[in-house]
Design a protein around this motif. Sequence first.
Motif, PDB file in Angstrom:
ATOM      1  N   ALA A 160       0.831  -1.212   0.000  1.00 39.93           N
ATOM      2  CA  ALA A 160       0.000   0.000   0.000  1.00 39.93           C
ATOM      3  C   ALA A 160       0.863   1.259   0.000  1.00 39.93           C
ATOM      4  O   ALA A 160       0.490   2.272  -0.591  1.00 39.93           O
ATOM      5  N   ASP A 161       2.027   1.181   0.646  1.00 42.03           N
ATOM      6  CA  ASP A 161       2.873   2.374   0.759  1.00 42.03           C
ATOM      7  C   ASP A 161       3.611   2.705  -0.534  1.00 42.03           C
ATOM      8  O   ASP A 161       4.025   3.843  -0.744  1.00 42.03           O
ATOM      9  N   LEU A 162       3.814   1.696  -1.382  1.00 45.07           N
ATOM     10  CA  LEU A 162       4.581   1.930  -2.610  1.00 45.07           C
ATOM     11  C   LEU A 162       3.702   2.536  -3.695  1.00 45.07           C
ATOM     12  O   LEU A 162       2.568   2.113  -3.887  1.00 45.07           O
ATOM     13  N   ARG A 163       4.280   3.470  -4.437  1.00 46.32           N
ATOM     14  CA  ARG A 163       3.580   3.951  -5.632  1.00 46.32           C
ATOM     15  C   ARG A 163       3.867   2.994  -6.808  1.00 46.32           C
ATOM     16  O   ARG A 163       3.096   2.890  -7.738  1.00 46.32           O
ATOM     17  N   GLY A 164       5.018   2.316  -6.718  1.00 44.84           N
ATOM     18  CA  GLY A 164       5.349   1.298  -7.713  1.00 44.84           C
ATOM     19  C   GLY A 164       4.686  -0.025  -7.369  1.00 44.84           C
ATOM     20  O   GLY A 164       3.702  -0.074  -6.631  1.00 44.84           O
ATOM     21  N   GLN A 165       5.271  -1.145  -7.898  1.00 44.66           N
ATOM     22  CA  GLN A 165       4.636  -2.460  -7.719  1.00 44.66           C
ATOM     23  C   GLN A 165       5.417  -3.321  -6.737  1.00 44.66           C
ATOM     24  O   GLN A 165       6.644  -3.219  -6.649  1.00 44.66           O
ATOM     25  N   LEU A 166       4.682  -4.205  -6.070  1.00 44.25           N
ATOM     26  CA  LEU A 166       5.330  -5.203  -5.219  1.00 44.25           C
ATOM     27  C   LEU A 166       5.019  -6.579  -5.790  1.00 44.25           C
ATOM     28  O   LEU A 166       3.858  -6.890  -6.084  1.00 44.25           O
ATOM     29  N   PHE A 167       6.052  -7.386  -5.968  1.00 43.15           N
ATOM     30  CA  PHE A 167       5.849  -8.752  -6.467  1.00 43.15           C
ATOM     31  C   PHE A 167       6.232  -9.738  -5.386  1.00 43.15           C
ATOM     32  O   PHE A 167       7.371  -9.733  -4.908  1.00 43.15           O
ATOM     33  N   TYR A 225       5.538 -12.140 -10.793  1.00 44.45           N
ATOM     34  CA  TYR A 225       6.759 -12.473 -10.027  1.00 44.45           C
ATOM     35  C   TYR A 225       7.793 -13.206 -10.881  1.00 44.45           C
ATOM     36  O   TYR A 225       8.994 -12.895 -10.842  1.00 44.45           O
ATOM     37  N   ALA A 226       7.321 -14.188 -11.662  1.00 48.96           N
ATOM     38  CA  ALA A 226       8.269 -15.009 -12.432  1.00 48.96           C
ATOM     39  C   ALA A 226       9.085 -14.134 -13.386  1.00 48.96           C
ATOM     40  O   ALA A 226      10.306 -14.284 -13.486  1.00 48.96           O
ATOM     41  N   ASP A 227       8.429 -13.210 -14.058  1.00 47.07           N
ATOM     42  CA  ASP A 227       9.148 -12.312 -14.964  1.00 47.07           C
ATOM     43  C   ASP A 227      10.042 -11.356 -14.184  1.00 47.07           C
ATOM     44  O   ASP A 227      11.180 -11.091 -14.581  1.00 47.07           O
ATOM     45  N   ALA A 228       9.504 -10.836 -13.094  1.00 50.43           N
ATOM     46  CA  ALA A 228      10.216  -9.793 -12.355  1.00 50.43           C
ATOM     47  C   ALA A 228      11.517 -10.315 -11.750  1.00 50.43           C
ATOM     48  O   ALA A 228      12.453  -9.551 -11.538  1.00 50.43           O
ATOM     49  N   ARG A 229      11.603 -11.609 -11.473  1.00 47.81           N
ATOM     50  CA  ARG A 229      12.820 -12.105 -10.827  1.00 47.81           C
ATOM     51  C   ARG A 229      13.902 -12.538 -11.831  1.00 47.81           C
ATOM     52  O   ARG A 229      15.027 -12.822 -11.459  1.00 47.81           O
ATOM     53  N   GLN A 230      13.544 -12.580 -13.137  1.00 43.64           N
ATOM     54  CA  GLN A 230      14.521 -12.998 -14.145  1.00 43.64           C
ATOM     55  C   GLN A 230      15.690 -12.027 -14.219  1.00 43.64           C
ATOM     56  O   GLN A 230      15.502 -10.822 -14.233  1.00 43.64           O
ATOM     57  N   LEU A 231      16.875 -12.585 -14.316  1.00 46.73           N
ATOM     58  CA  LEU A 231      18.066 -11.762 -14.475  1.00 46.73           C
ATOM     59  C   LEU A 231      18.606 -11.923 -15.895  1.00 46.73           C
ATOM     60  O   LEU A 231      18.205 -12.835 -16.622  1.00 46.73           O
ATOM     61  N   TYR A 232      19.516 -11.068 -16.261  1.00 49.75           N
ATOM     62  CA  TYR A 232      20.106 -11.164 -17.607  1.00 49.75           C
ATOM     63  C   TYR A 232      20.821 -12.501 -17.774  1.00 49.75           C
ATOM     64  O   TYR A 232      20.690 -13.168 -18.803  1.00 49.75           O
ATOM     65  N   ASN A 233      21.603 -12.894 -16.764  1.00 48.19           N
ATOM     66  CA  ASN A 233      22.357 -14.151 -16.819  1.00 48.19           C
ATOM     67  C   ASN A 233      21.473 -15.294 -16.334  1.00 48.19           C
ATOM     68  O   ASN A 233      21.201 -15.421 -15.133  1.00 48.19           O
ATOM     69  N   ALA A 234      21.052 -16.163 -17.266  1.00 50.74           N
ATOM     70  CA  ALA A 234      20.119 -17.241 -16.898  1.00 50.74           C
ATOM     71  C   ALA A 234      20.796 -18.342 -16.084  1.00 50.74           C
ATOM     72  O   ALA A 234      20.118 -19.246 -15.587  1.00 50.74           O
ATOM     73  N   MET A 235      22.118 -18.262 -15.912  1.00 47.60           N
ATOM     74  CA  MET A 235      22.792 -19.241 -15.054  1.00 47.60           C
ATOM     75  C   MET A 235      22.436 -18.992 -13.582  1.00 47.60           C
ATOM     76  O   MET A 235      22.603 -19.858 -12.732  1.00 47.60           O
ATOM     77  N   ILE A 236      21.957 -17.796 -13.302  1.00 50.53           N
ATOM     78  CA  ILE A 236      21.650 -17.419 -11.923  1.00 50.53           C
ATOM     79  C   ILE A 236      20.136 -17.486 -11.726  1.00 50.53           C
ATOM     80  O   ILE A 236      19.374 -16.853 -12.452  1.00 50.53           O
ATOM     81  N   ASP A 237      19.718 -18.244 -10.701  1.00 52.16           N
ATOM     82  CA  ASP A 237      18.284 -18.458 -10.465  1.00 52.16           C
ATOM     83  C   ASP A 237      17.965 -18.140  -9.006  1.00 52.16           C
ATOM     84  O   ASP A 237      18.074 -18.995  -8.145  1.00 52.16           O
ATOM     85  N   HIS A 271      12.130 -13.047  -1.603  1.00 55.92           N
ATOM     86  CA  HIS A 271      10.869 -13.069  -0.859  1.00 55.92           C
ATOM     87  C   HIS A 271       9.902 -12.042  -1.464  1.00 55.92           C
ATOM     88  O   HIS A 271       8.694 -12.294  -1.569  1.00 55.92           O
ATOM     89  N   MET A 272      10.442 -10.916  -1.874  1.00 58.42           N
ATOM     90  CA  MET A 272       9.603  -9.897  -2.519  1.00 58.42           C
ATOM     91  C   MET A 272      10.469  -8.956  -3.368  1.00 58.42           C
ATOM     92  O   MET A 272      11.649  -8.782  -3.086  1.00 58.42           O
ATOM     93  N   ILE A 273       9.830  -8.393  -4.384  1.00 54.47           N
ATOM     94  CA  ILE A 273      10.520  -7.452  -5.276  1.00 54.47           C
ATOM     95  C   ILE A 273       9.725  -6.154  -5.255  1.00 54.47           C
ATOM     96  O   ILE A 273       8.550  -6.135  -5.645  1.00 54.47           O
ATOM     97  N   ALA A 274      10.375  -5.090  -4.788  1.00 55.37           N
ATOM     98  CA  ALA A 274       9.709  -3.779  -4.770  1.00 55.37           C
ATOM     99  C   ALA A 274      10.183  -3.001  -5.992  1.00 55.37           C
ATOM    100  O   ALA A 274      11.338  -2.550  -6.032  1.00 55.37           O
ATOM    101  N   LEU A 283      14.663  -9.036   0.052  1.00 51.74           N
ATOM    102  CA  LEU A 283      13.922  -7.985  -0.642  1.00 51.74           C
ATOM    103  C   LEU A 283      14.781  -7.428  -1.782  1.00 51.74           C
ATOM    104  O   LEU A 283      15.915  -6.993  -1.533  1.00 51.74           O
ATOM    105  N   VAL A 284      14.243  -7.446  -2.987  1.00 52.07           N
ATOM    106  CA  VAL A 284      14.932  -6.793  -4.107  1.00 52.07           C
ATOM    107  C   VAL A 284      14.341  -5.398  -4.282  1.00 52.07           C
ATOM    108  O   VAL A 284      13.119  -5.248  -4.437  1.00 52.07           O
ATOM    109  N   ILE A 285      15.225  -4.403  -4.231  1.00 56.64           N
ATOM    110  CA  ILE A 285      14.798  -3.032  -4.537  1.00 56.64           C
ATOM    111  C   ILE A 285      15.112  -2.827  -6.020  1.00 56.64           C
ATOM    112  O   ILE A 285      16.260  -2.660  -6.418  1.00 56.64           O
TER     113      ILE A 285
END
Length: 461
Positions: free
Chosen positions: A12-19, A26-38, A42-45, A86-88
């Motif tokens: 509620a406090d964020l103007r952006g999105q929380l995943f 969530y699945a898209d938001a956590r993807q990194l450029y290097n697919a070797m890293i998975d 817990h959450m992505i702000a 938490l990913v900022i």
Amino acid sequence: MPNDAVNAKLRADLRGQLFEPSDAGYADARQLYNAMIDKRPHMIARCADVADVITAVNFGRENDLLIAVRGGGHSGPGLGSCNDGLVIDLSAMKGVRIDPAARTVRVLAGCTQGDVDHATHAFGLAVPAGIVSTTGISGLTLGGGHGYLSRKHGLTIDNLLEADVVLADGSFVTASSTQNADLFWALRGGGGNFGVVTSFLFRAHPVRMVYAGPIFWEIKHARQVMQWYRDFLPTAREELCSFLGLKAVPSTDPFPREIWGKKIVTLISCYNGTAEDGEEAMRPIRKELPASILDWVGPMPFPAIQSLFDPLLPKGLQWYWKGAFIKSLPDAAIHVHLENAAKSPTELSVVHLYPLDGAVQRVPRNATAWGTRDATWSMVIAGIDPDPKKAPILRTWGRSYWEAVQPYSADGGYVNFMMDDEGEAHLRASYGGNFERLAALKAKYDPTNLFRCNQNIRPRC
Ligand SMILES: Cc1cc2nc3c(=O)[nH]c(=O)nc-3n(C[C@H](O)[C@H](O)[C@H](O)COP(=O)(O)OP(=O)(O)OC[C@H]3O[C@@H](n4cnc5c(N)ncnc54)[C@H](O)[C@@H]3O)c2cc1C
């Protein structure tokens, strides 16, 4: 872990999105450029603005969460994410404002290299930075940043004038040569250790059309090309940046089919100036070396050379890389390079030597946190392939190549070309005489090491 009600308050406090893991994005938001890293945070702000960043930093600290800060998500070891914490995520914080009279550029922290090049090109300007348009400008800058304009204009940090930062205690400060000057020093090479940078102010330089592109030679000429290039580089005009690559021709259009997959040595060049001057500066390359098998150097807008590699390097490949600083390239080192490059495990795998001479070397070693001002090249050995099953051989090749050239490398390396298996001694060596000051400033600005998903400098109290 905070409970659902606490998480709902953050949402509620964020103007952006929380995943969170149960959210559709969530699945898209956590993807990194290097697919070797998975990694599974817990959450992505995904912050919309500075207020969101302050909220997220305070939330992470108060709830004792591991915090990772994500700019463009290009870090090799995936330091823009973490498991369970938490990913900022700053990727939605886009915006580039040019002051053409002052030749300065304000860049918000979510911008990529391509965002900056696109915006500055309209004004006939560019900020010295990287060479692939999808790289995040934030992580690249905080680690140092080098590219085609570095020989003439220095590293990205040498063109940084100011940064806005949210510190570990949630306070907001501006760092420049006149405000929080010690923090400003640390940010220029010290990575994400000192806070979350929300915007950067850069000096820009006149850059419009460039004379640029790759020249390929058959691998049988590699020794000669490397020896010649080693001697040519210090004599070349600083407007010209030619980096050397040992690689294979990609088996795809627009490359001529008859050379697909062939091992080559290449010089990939960019001359900032007219085509006539560029041709003149590059004349020795064409005159004194054997006949090339491909020469695609010509006039083009600067953003074109900056996005030349994009189609070959989409998000989602497997990457294992290691970097080193190279001061000189004796014949014995060239021999070791050729032996190891010949064992390259996949077509996309590369070794690049990026020039760091000229303006980079003219900055005193202790003027910024970046510790190595006497290297001639920043080398990256990158094992790359789309197939996850190839990950082990990419790692094995990268490590053994890197070890083989260690006797010819300077101590330490570029923090932006490190994985997470290098060890503290290596990191310390990368900063050389600047390390102790960095550790002391870490204690001042982040005493509890809240920001530790990075090439971590632990606070020295
Ligand atoms: C294809 C490719 C090409 C590259 N080319 C070049 C090049 O030409 N020149 C060059 O110098 N480097 C180059 N690099 C390396 C690049 O500089 C690093 O990968 C860099 O970390 C990318 O930054 P990012 O914001 O995309 O990364 P992220 O993964 O988002 O972050 C990397 C690190 O920086 C921290 N960080 C990111 N943003 C912030 C912020 N705003 N505040 C605080 N901390 C932050 C993160 O916490 C993390 O520790 C390249 C990398 C790739 C994959």
